[in-house]
Every structure is written in structure tokens, then in C-alpha cells.
Design a protein around this motif. Structure first.
Motif, PDB file in Angstrom:
ATOM      1  N   LEU A 180      28.871  16.450   8.076  1.00 28.39           N
ATOM      2  CA  LEU A 180      29.690  15.313   8.378  1.00 28.39           C
ATOM      3  C   LEU A 180      29.930  15.321   9.634  1.00 28.39           C
ATOM      4  N   ASN A 181      30.443  14.425  10.243  1.00 30.04           N
ATOM      5  CA  ASN A 181      30.452  13.965  11.733  1.00 30.04           C
ATOM      6  C   ASN A 181      31.634  14.857  12.422  1.00 30.04           C
ATOM      7  N   LEU A 182      31.526  15.694  13.532  1.00 29.81           N
ATOM      8  CA  LEU A 182      32.296  16.743  13.970  1.00 29.81           C
ATOM      9  C   LEU A 182      33.905  15.914  14.281  1.00 29.81           C
ATOM     10  N   GLY A 183      33.618  14.904  14.744  1.00 29.70           N
ATOM     11  CA  GLY A 183      34.938  13.958  15.166  1.00 29.70           C
ATOM     12  C   GLY A 183      35.265  13.247  13.926  1.00 29.70           C
ATOM     13  N   ASP A 184      35.135  13.295  12.686  1.00 25.50           N
ATOM     14  CA  ASP A 184      35.551  12.327  11.800  1.00 25.50           C
ATOM     15  C   ASP A 184      36.865  12.335  11.790  1.00 25.50           C
ATOM     16  N   PRO A 185      37.371  11.154  11.979  1.00 26.55           N
ATOM     17  CA  PRO A 185      39.020  10.982  11.764  1.00 26.55           C
ATOM     18  C   PRO A 185      39.680  11.267  10.618  1.00 26.55           C
ATOM     19  N   ASP A 186      39.047  11.243   9.608  1.00 31.00           N
ATOM     20  CA  ASP A 186      39.875  11.535   8.198  1.00 31.00           C
ATOM     21  C   ASP A 186      40.035  13.167   8.085  1.00 31.00           C
ATOM     22  N   ALA A 187      38.921  13.638   8.430  1.00 31.40           N
ATOM     23  CA  ALA A 187      39.021  15.331   8.202  1.00 31.40           C
ATOM     24  C   ALA A 187      40.031  15.645   9.718  1.00 31.40           C
ATOM     25  N   ALA A 188      39.843  14.983  10.868  1.00 30.30           N
ATOM     26  CA  ALA A 188      40.469  15.406  11.873  1.00 30.30           C
ATOM     27  C   ALA A 188      40.843  16.904  12.127  1.00 30.30           C
ATOM     28  N   VAL A 189      39.655  17.558  12.260  1.00 33.39           N
ATOM     29  CA  VAL A 189      39.610  18.945  12.755  1.00 33.39           C
ATOM     30  C   VAL A 189      40.274  18.967  13.941  1.00 33.39           C
ATOM     31  N   PRO A 190      41.184  19.947  14.392  1.00 31.25           N
ATOM     32  CA  PRO A 190      41.798  19.949  15.825  1.00 31.25           C
ATOM     33  C   PRO A 190      41.292  20.804  16.650  1.00 31.25           C
ATOM     34  N   TRP A 191      39.985  20.262  17.163  1.00 33.33           N
ATOM     35  CA  TRP A 191      39.224  21.182  18.198  1.00 33.33           C
ATOM     36  C   TRP A 191      39.931  21.672  19.407  1.00 33.33           C
ATOM     37  N   PRO A 192      40.195  22.955  19.600  1.00 36.50           N
ATOM     38  CA  PRO A 192      40.833  23.291  20.835  1.00 36.50           C
ATOM     39  C   PRO A 192      40.260  22.677  22.044  1.00 36.50           C
ATOM     40  N   ILE A 193      39.018  22.671  22.207  1.00 32.27           N
ATOM     41  CA  ILE A 193      38.249  22.091  23.098  1.00 32.27           C
ATOM     42  C   ILE A 193      37.850  20.605  23.169  1.00 32.27           C
ATOM     43  N   PRO A 194      38.396  19.590  23.612  1.00 30.41           N
ATOM     44  CA  PRO A 194      37.964  18.095  23.252  1.00 30.41           C
ATOM     45  C   PRO A 194      36.374  18.278  23.077  1.00 30.41           C
ATOM     46  N   LEU A 195      35.869  17.340  22.201  1.00 26.67           N
ATOM     47  CA  LEU A 195      34.451  17.218  21.737  1.00 26.67           C
ATOM     48  C   LEU A 195      33.762  16.484  23.092  1.00 26.67           C
ATOM     49  N   ASN A 196      34.590  15.815  23.746  1.00 21.66           N
ATOM     50  CA  ASN A 196      33.930  15.111  24.774  1.00 21.66           C
ATOM     51  C   ASN A 196      33.723  16.333  26.024  1.00 21.66           C
ATOM     52  N   GLN A 197      34.181  17.358  25.844  1.00 16.75           N
ATOM     53  CA  GLN A 197      33.868  18.405  26.890  1.00 16.75           C
ATOM     54  C   GLN A 197      33.353  19.832  26.487  1.00 16.75           C
ATOM     55  N   ALA A 198      32.898  19.507  25.116  1.00 16.87           N
ATOM     56  CA  ALA A 198      32.058  20.394  24.508  1.00 16.87           C
ATOM     57  C   ALA A 198      30.770  20.375  24.484  1.00 16.87           C
ATOM     58  N   THR A 199      29.787  21.402  23.938  1.00 18.12           N
ATOM     59  CA  THR A 199      28.225  21.439  24.119  1.00 18.12           C
ATOM     60  C   THR A 199      27.825  21.275  22.666  1.00 18.12           C
ATOM     61  N   MET A 200      27.268  20.298  22.405  1.00 15.60           N
ATOM     62  CA  MET A 200      26.746  19.975  21.121  1.00 15.60           C
ATOM     63  C   MET A 200      25.338  19.404  21.030  1.00 15.60           C
ATOM     64  N   SER A 201      24.623  19.662  19.915  1.00 16.00           N
ATOM     65  CA  SER A 201      23.564  18.924  19.703  1.00 16.00           C
ATOM     66  C   SER A 201      23.540  17.469  19.486  1.00 16.00           C
ATOM     67  N   ALA A 202      22.379  16.821  19.783  1.00 16.39           N
ATOM     68  CA  ALA A 202      22.473  15.313  19.448  1.00 16.39           C
ATOM     69  C   ALA A 202      22.336  15.131  17.915  1.00 16.39           C
ATOM     70  N   GLN A 203      21.786  15.892  17.080  1.00 18.19           N
ATOM     71  CA  GLN A 203      21.835  15.701  15.730  1.00 18.19           C
ATOM     72  C   GLN A 203      23.409  15.861  15.320  1.00 18.19           C
ATOM     73  N   ASP A 204      24.167  16.716  15.718  1.00 17.34           N
ATOM     74  CA  ASP A 204      25.552  16.774  15.053  1.00 17.34           C
ATOM     75  C   ASP A 204      26.172  15.715  15.623  1.00 17.34           C
ATOM     76  N   LEU A 205      26.140  15.253  16.818  1.00 15.65           N
ATOM     77  CA  LEU A 205      26.813  13.980  17.236  1.00 15.65           C
ATOM     78  C   LEU A 205      26.689  12.811  16.331  1.00 15.65           C
ATOM     79  N   GLY A 206      25.184  12.819  15.694  1.00 19.68           N
ATOM     80  CA  GLY A 206      24.961  11.649  14.860  1.00 19.68           C
ATOM     81  C   GLY A 206      25.240  11.634  13.453  1.00 19.68           C
ATOM     82  N   HIS A 207      25.799  12.730  12.911  1.00 17.70           N
ATOM     83  CA  HIS A 207      26.208  13.004  11.491  1.00 17.70           C
ATOM     84  C   HIS A 207      27.303  11.875  10.827  1.00 17.70           C
TER      85      HIS A 207
END
Length: 469
Positions: free
Chosen positions: A149-176
Motif C-alpha cells: 500500500l502506498n505510504l501516502g494513501d489518503p484513505d489510510a491517512a497514516v499521520p506521519w510525524p515527518i511529512p513524506l516529502n521530507q522523509a527518506t524513502m525508496s523508489a519502490q515504496d513511492l510507487g505502491h
């Protein structure tokens, strides 16, 4: 560091996802904790999930974010150092699909993540070591079964303390994919062996509405063949029901039959039990009243085996092997009647022809209709009844074979007086197997877990009205 709190556990919004608070003992040198304890954590609700691999993910930088991955195994997550924000999304097929839970974890916390629940974390400190136990070995084939599942999915809406645009993520995780496009993870399947016998056919009927049950006759899975075991992807299954058996009681007394009985009822069950242990399966195994000598008027589950003949001896050996599996149900039946050759069908045929059979009147028990055995097995599995041995015949008065034969004649419109009584010694010739005099089974344990078998007389009436008799 002050006094460490006691070990505790709590449930979460996701079914089966458990949160543990771990006692951490420390001083100026550092700290110590008991990270996983099968006994104490099991007492607090942790499933005995049988971990086989321990993995560590070291994350150098704060803001490292990984997931959301639903894996085809259970995992027990904790920290060796640092601090994380964990997010979990239920990606299993079912009513809880899409349910979210999140919390912060320190080395004093742990989470049990059931198979199919998406797991993700974001580090809140540098040099965070994330560790997890899993109950299956990683492989490229296993990775193909993941659900993402995409980390930024709006329905799941996990409230990441560090915004995802400031986080370190893999290309694969960004494409889920987003939640609406996720294919839910199906539960592990159930495998029924011996699916063409009387109980096996009844299991086909009872599980007809369950798409996650596979049925295998001897052609698909030969219990005595090593290639059957090596050729099966056991990771697909959580449960195996063994309805296969050698049941030719008299033939088992011959040299050839003796070898076949021990090969199928004992050696093959031992091999199946070993597979169940190795792959953390629940094993359901069908037992028999023939494991007893019939001295007791009624047999309880805790009675020690005392078989008279080869068939009963081989079944008792198979029961002992099945009992070594931590998650097992041994279902003991007597006088089985189903779709196939059996006493009731034989008597019905004789009644139609007006024959006058002699039937033993000094062996006593109750009929066990295969459909009720199968329904009882489904009940044990679906209610997660305590593991162990369960007697499962039909209910009602204890009868002799002669009394049952007379009732069959009556129900088929024939004269019951045509059925003559005879004692066992006079009926059976030399070379036949000894039979237990009393085969009645105590049903209080199966009733105690919420399953009440139908009265044998009522089921007999229904059976004889069926088109197949």
C-alpha cells in the motif's frame, strides 16, 4: 533508570495486532530487556507463532520511512535502539480491510503483526535498529506473495510525524498502489487429504461454501509418497485435515494388509505430523473407537489406547504421532456412515431384497454420520477450540449392531423380525479381526466447546430417505 514496568499486552483496532509493553532494566552501563518470551507473552495473548528467522533493519538517519508491506507470515517487531513511529493497515481480505493503527515505539515496546497486515515505520532518531522475528523463511517466491500500500494513501491517512516529502524513502515504496487498487491478501488455505472417502466427501459438502479449501484424493496427494510432500507448497496452507486411512479391519490381519495398515495409518501420519510441525500447521486427524479394547462401557478422551487388532494398533500409533503437533485436533469417531460402502447401506440393500441376515447383538455403540463428523471439524476450526482429542459420534441411545439393523429394516418398510441376533463369537470366523465390545464415546467434551451432534436415530432416518441409499 527507575523501576521497570511489568510486561503487559493490549489489543488494537486491527484484529490480531497486539501491542506489548516490555520491562526494560537499566543503569549507568545501559539497559537489558527480555525481547521475546514464548511462555510469558503467550499467557498474555501472543500466538505461538513459531519464529524461524530474526532480521534487523538499521536506519542511520531520522526520517527514514519504510512500507507499507503486508507479508505472507506473522512477525514480532521491536527496537534494539532509537525510536520510531509505526503504522499498520489491515490488508487482509475481510471486514477489517483498510483498518489503521499507529503508535510510537521505543525499545520498551513490541508489536505482533499478523500475516497480511501492512507494516510500516518512520524513524524518529538517528541510528535506529528495528528488529523482527518471522515464522517463515524469506525467499524470492515468498516476496511475490506480498501485498503493498502506498505510504501516502489518503484513505489510510497514516499521520506521519515527518511529512513524506521530507522523509527518506525508496523508489519502490513511492510507487505502491492506493487502497482502492490493492488486492487483499487471502487467508492461508486448508488442505483436505483423503477427500474421496466417506468423511472426505462429507468435508467437500460441509466446506462447499469456503473457497480457501483444497481437496486431494490419493491421485493428488499420496500420503505414502515422498514426492507428494516435496512437491507441495506448504506455505499456502494453515491447516491440513487428514481423512485418509486404511479401514479394512479384517484384511489388516493378513501379512499384506498388516503392512498396508501400518504404512498408511501410522508411518504416513508420522510423516504428515512432521510436515505440520515444520510448517506450523494445524493438523486435524480422524481417529477410531478401535484404539480401545471395549472393556469400558463408554470411552472418554483421556482413556489410554488398548487396541485389540492390527487396524486399531496402527490407528493408535497414528494418533500418537498426530498428538506431537502443537496445534492438533484428533477427532475420534465410531461406526462411520457416509457416502460409500457402510453397514447401514448394506442392511438397506438386504431389506430391499427381503433377506434374513444374522447381525451381532453383543457389540454396542453409536453411529457416526460423516456429515456430522465434518461439521464438527469445521466447528473446531472456526471457533478455535482448545487443541487436543475430541470424541465425535452422533448422540442418542447406545445400541447394538442388531438393533440398528432392525431399525434400518423398519425404516425401509421391511420386517425387522427378519434380522436375527447372533453373538460375536458365533458370527466371526477365524482370521477376522477382534472387535471392541463397547464403542460408545463420551461426547461431553465436544458439547463443551459448543457442538452438539444430532441424534443418531434422526440422522439415520434422514440418511435412508436420501437418493443415494
Amino acid at each position: 533508570m527507575g523501576h521497570a514496568p511489568d510486561l503487559t499486552s493490549s489489543t488494537t483496532s486491527i484484529p490480531g495486532l497486539l501491542l506489548f509493553r516490555l520491562p526494560v532494566h537499566g543503569d549507568e552501563r545501559g539497559w537489558f530487556k527480555e525481547n521475546w518470551n514464548r511462555a510469558t507473552m503467550g499467557a498474555l495473548g501472543l500466538p505461538d507463532f513459531g519464529p524461524v528467522q530474526n532480521n534487523i533493519s538499521f536506519n542511520a538517519l531520522r526520517g527514514t520511512t519504510r512500507g507499507i508491506h503486508a507479508e505472507p507470515w506473522d512477525k514480532f517487531v521491536s527496537l534494539a535502539s532509537g525510536r520510531i513511529f509505526g503504522g499498520w493497515v489491515d490488508l487482509r481480505d475481510g471486514a477489517s480491510f483498510g483498518t489503521v493503527f499507529f503508535c510510537e515505539l521505543t525499545p520498551g515496546d513490541a508489536v505482533f503483526v499478523p500475516r497480511g497486515v501492512g507494516n510500516a515505520f518512520q524513524t524518529l532518531e538517528d541510528n535506529t535498529a528495528y528488529t523482527y522475528l518471522v515464522n517463515d523463511h524469506w525467499s524470492a517466491g515468498a516476496q511475490a506473495e506480498y501485498t503493498f500500500l502506498n505510504l501516502g494513501d489518503p484513505d489510510a491517512a497514516v499521520p506521519w510525524p515527518i511529512p513524506l516529502n521530507q522523509a527518506t524513502m525508496s523508489a519502490q515504496d513511492l510507487g505502491h498502489p492506493l487502497l482502492g487498487a490493492v488486492k487483499p491478501m487471502k487467508p492461508r488455505r486448508t488442505l483436505v487429504l483423503g477427500a474421496n472417502g466417506q468423511v472426505g466427501r462429507a468435508l467437500r459438502q460441509v466446506f462447499d461454501d469456503v473457497e480457501t479449501v483444497d481437496f486431494a484424493g490419493r491421485e493428488q496427494f499420496d500420503l505414502g509418497s515422498g514426492s507428494s510432500y516435496s512437491g507441495l507448497d506448504w506455505r499456502k496452507y494453515s491447516t491440513v485435515i487428514n481423512a485418509a486411512a486404511y479401514t479394512r479391519v479384517d484384511a489388516a490381519e493378513t501379512s499384506e494388509g498388516r503392512a498396508d495398515a501400518w504404512r498408511i495409518n501410522a508411518a504416513s501420519v508420522t510423516r504428515l505430523a512432521r510436515a505440520a510441525v515444520e510448517h506450523s500447521l494445524t493438523l486435524v486427524h480422524i481417529s477410531s473407537d478401535y484404539v480401545f479394547d471395549g472393556t469400558a462401557r463408554v470411552h472418554s478422551e483421556d482413556e489410554q489406547p488398548s487396541p485389540l487388532g492390527v487396524y486399531g494398533q496402527s490407528k493408535a500409533a497414528g494418533d500418537a504421532a498426530a498428538a506431537t503437533v502443537p496445534r492438533h485436533y484428533i477427532v475420534r469417531s465410531s461406526w462411520v456412515v457416509g457416502d460409500g460402502a457402510n453397514f447401514v447401506r448394506t442392511m438397506a440393500g438386504l431389506a430391499e431384497r427381503g433377506a434374513a441376515p444374522s447381525v451381532v447383538d453383543d457389540q454396542f455403540g453409536r453411529l457416526s454420520f460423516a456429515v456430522d463428523i465434518a461439521a464438527g471439524i469445521r466447528h473446531l476450526l472456526e471457533t478455535s477450540a482448545p487443541y487436543g482429542t475430541y470424541n465425535l459420534s452422533n448422540d442418542g441411545p447406545v445400541q447394538s449392531w442388531w438393533e440398528i439393523a432392525r431399525e434400518v429394516y423398519r425404516l425401509r418398510g421391511a420386517d425387522p423380525e427378519l434380522v436375527a441376533p447372533v453373538d460375536t463369537e458365533a458370527y466371526f470366523k477365524a482370521g477376522t479381526a477382534p472387535r471392541p465390545r463397547n464403542s460408545a464415546l463420551d461426547l461431553s467434551k465436544i458439547r463443551g466447546v459448543g457442538y452438539s451432534p444430532m441424534d443418531a436415530g434422526k440422522r439415520l432416518t434422514e440418511y435412508l430417505q436420501g437418493p443415494e441409499v
